[in-house]
Enzyme design. Structure first.
Site, PDB file in Angstrom:
ATOM      1  N   GLU A  44       0.841  -1.203   0.000  1.00  0.00           N
ATOM      2  CA  GLU A  44       0.000   0.000   0.000  1.00  0.00           C
ATOM      3  C   GLU A  44       0.875   1.252   0.000  1.00  0.00           C
ATOM      4  OE1 GLU A  44      -3.094  -0.014  -1.193  1.00  0.00           O
ATOM      5  OE2 GLU A  44      -3.837  -1.221   0.469  1.00  0.00           O
ATOM      6  N   SER A  53     -24.851  10.345 -15.427  1.00  0.00           N
ATOM      7  CA  SER A  53     -24.492   9.531 -14.263  1.00  0.00           C
ATOM      8  C   SER A  53     -25.793   8.993 -13.683  1.00  0.00           C
ATOM      9  CB  SER A  53     -23.744  10.369 -13.222  1.00  0.00           C
ATOM     10  OG  SER A  53     -23.740   9.657 -11.998  1.00  0.00           O
ATOM     11  N   GLY A 100     -12.349   3.146  -0.803  1.00  0.00           N
ATOM     12  CA  GLY A 100     -11.038   2.523  -1.004  1.00  0.00           C
ATOM     13  C   GLY A 100     -11.073   1.402  -2.024  1.00  0.00           C
ATOM     14  N   SER A 125     -13.322   3.568  -7.081  1.00  0.00           N
ATOM     15  CA  SER A 125     -14.386   3.909  -8.019  1.00  0.00           C
ATOM     16  C   SER A 125     -13.855   4.888  -9.067  1.00  0.00           C
ATOM     17  CB  SER A 125     -15.584   4.504  -7.281  1.00  0.00           C
ATOM     18  OG  SER A 125     -15.179   5.563  -6.464  1.00  0.00           O
ATOM     19  N   SER A 126     -12.890   5.722  -8.698  1.00  0.00           N
ATOM     20  CA  SER A 126     -12.378   6.687  -9.682  1.00  0.00           C
ATOM     21  C   SER A 126     -11.668   5.964 -10.827  1.00  0.00           C
ATOM     22  CB  SER A 126     -11.465   7.723  -9.021  1.00  0.00           C
ATOM     23  OG  SER A 126     -10.431   7.090  -8.332  1.00  0.00           O
ATOM     24  N   ASP A 172      -4.353   1.218  -9.334  1.00  0.00           N
ATOM     25  CA  ASP A 172      -5.806   1.084  -9.486  1.00  0.00           C
ATOM     26  C   ASP A 172      -6.207   0.955 -10.954  1.00  0.00           C
ATOM     27  OD1 ASP A 172      -5.580   1.529  -6.834  1.00  0.00           O
ATOM     28  OD2 ASP A 172      -6.641   3.435  -6.805  1.00  0.00           O
TER      29      ASP A 172
HETATM   30  C1  GLA Z   1      -4.998   5.015  -4.077  1.00  0.00           C
HETATM   31  C2  GLA Z   1      -4.174   5.317  -5.335  1.00  0.00           C
HETATM   32  C3  GLA Z   1      -3.224   4.158  -5.654  1.00  0.00           C
HETATM   33  C4  GLA Z   1      -2.417   3.724  -4.444  1.00  0.00           C
HETATM   34  C5  GLA Z   1      -3.326   3.532  -3.230  1.00  0.00           C
HETATM   35  C6  GLA Z   1      -2.548   3.251  -1.980  1.00  0.00           C
HETATM   36  O1  GLA Z   1      -5.891   3.965  -4.313  1.00  0.00           O
HETATM   37  O2  GLA Z   1      -4.997   5.552  -6.425  1.00  0.00           O
HETATM   38  O3  GLA Z   1      -2.375   4.530  -6.708  1.00  0.00           O
HETATM   39  O4  GLA Z   1      -1.378   4.612  -4.175  1.00  0.00           O
HETATM   40  O5  GLA Z   1      -4.146   4.674  -3.000  1.00  0.00           O
HETATM   41  O6  GLA Z   1      -1.830   2.083  -2.115  1.00  0.00           O
END
Ligand code: GLA
Length: 381
Positions: free
Chosen positions: A30, A64, A118, A121-122, A166
């Protein structure tokens, strides 16, 4: 999915192509995707559906479905706006910046991925839209390049200087597998996720985080500052966090502010943990793997300071049960979900106990999701 298709047809009266763009989990690694590290994400079966069709104009129309909001933009005048619009506009902007031409199109999207939890979604919005445009306009861009573009889209209008994890997971996930990703070279391996008697559960604190609030970018800045100082202090050919050990960070403590020291210590420890975790996963040693997850939580909470009382509480509760072999805050932090590996046979009872303790403490009813993995963004045919 049907709701998105219906909304598209109601608004635009044509037949769209439909895509599913998944959210993601991350087992370990992370806040090191932007610090030369390794990560272990997987795409999940919660996500966002996109219905998209070319409209032979020069205008992009967005609906949306979840937010019951819509807007249109001329492709000649794409500009930063506010709120959710920046996630789709960011994609148009990055295409324009890279001289990648698309025509006008209609787009409706919506899904079942909680926002600010967390689960990224983005990235699902960015990855889903970019893949849809890649298909509708035959752009011929491969999934790795699409992930890089989607990451840049997030850097642009939303303004979060995120790593690649992500968007990479959104586009390159594989059902029943995790991705072992080297965030420097983007070499990756799909590794079968064999949990046997265990399953992964996410517990959503329902405390919403906003990475755009600036804390994420501040962490990135702290790390850049620390890296520059350590590089000079250690000397030699240091070009990556991977070449710096936690011992070297400790040896140079006096050169760093307390805050930056803590960030650097976390980064170097987390890189080490993730390397170890990769080996453990290959040996199917989940018990030792889970211990590393608890250590990651400790580091994210005390050193990297991206946890919050609600997340810490959930992890402390989880620790009361030996059948929870690993638990930690997942993703950017400041709220959102914990990820927990729990023995299936005991999971119901444990989750009931943890969630009722949480409700008593914070007067919030948390949500729980059992995770199933998914392929990366794909067209539904
Ligand atoms: C967000 C960011 C990722 C990563 C995480 C933490 O989700 O978009 O790039 O840095 O936080 O691991």
């Amino acid at each position: 999915m049907q709701q998105v298709i219906d909304s598209f047809v109601n608004n635009f009266q044509t037949t769209p192509k439909v895509f599913f763009a998944p959210g993601r989990i991350n087992l370990i690694g992370e806040h090191i995707d932007y610090n030369h590290g390794y990560v272990m994400p997987a795409a999940i079966d919660k996500g966002i559906w996109f219905a998209v069709a070319a409209n032979n104009t020069n205008t992009a129309n967005f609906v949306s479905v979840d937010l019951k909001d819509s807007f249109s933009v001329s492709l000649d005048t794409v500009q930063k706006q506010d709120s959710w619009k920046n996630y789709v506009l960011g994609v148009l902007h990055v295409l324009e910046e890279n001289n990648i031409k698309v025509g006008g199109f209609d787009c409706a999207f919506g899904g079942n991925l909680p926002v600010g939890a967390g689960l990224s979604s983005s990235a699902a919005v960015e990855g889903g839209l970019i893949m849809a445009l890649n298909t509708v306009f035959n752009l011929g861009i491969n999934r790795i390049e699409l992930a890089k573009l989607a990451q840049k889209a997030e850097h642009g209008y939303p303004g979060v200087k995120c790593g690649i994890m992500d968007q990479f997971a959104n586009l390159n996930g594989k059902k029943d597998h995790v991705i072992l990703l080297d965030c420097v070279t983007l070499d990756y391996q799909h590794f079968p996720l064999q949990l046997n008697d265990y399953a992964i559960y996410l517990i959503n604190t329902k405390v919403h985080h906003s990475l755009a609030s600036g804390e994420y970018n501040k962490r990135r800045h702290d790390c850049e500052e620390g890296f520059a100082i350590l590089k000079e202090k250690i000397g030699g050919e240091i070009s990556s966090w991977r070449q710096i050990s936690p011992e070297q960070v400790i040896a140079n403590k006096e050169a760093l502010s307390t805050r930056v020291f803590d960030r650097c210590l976390f980064v170097t420890q987390e890189i080490g943990r993730t390397q170890k975790a990769g080996e453990l996963l290959k040996q199917n040693n989940l018990i030792e793997f889970g211990k590393l997850m608890f250590q990651t939580h400790e580091g994210l909470s005390k050193l990297y300071e991206v946890s919050c009382p609600e997340l810490d509480f959930l992890v402390d509760q989880a620790k009361l049960f030996p059948e929870v072999i690993g638990a930690r805050v997942m993703g950017g932090g400041f709220g959102g979900c914990t990820i927990n590996i729990i023995e299936k046979a005991k999971a119901d009872a444990i989750i009931t106990s943890v969630t009722s303790a949480y409700q008593k403490q914070f007067n919030i009813i948390p949500e729980v999701y059992e995770v199933a993995t998914s392929n990366g963004t794909y067209e539904i045919v």
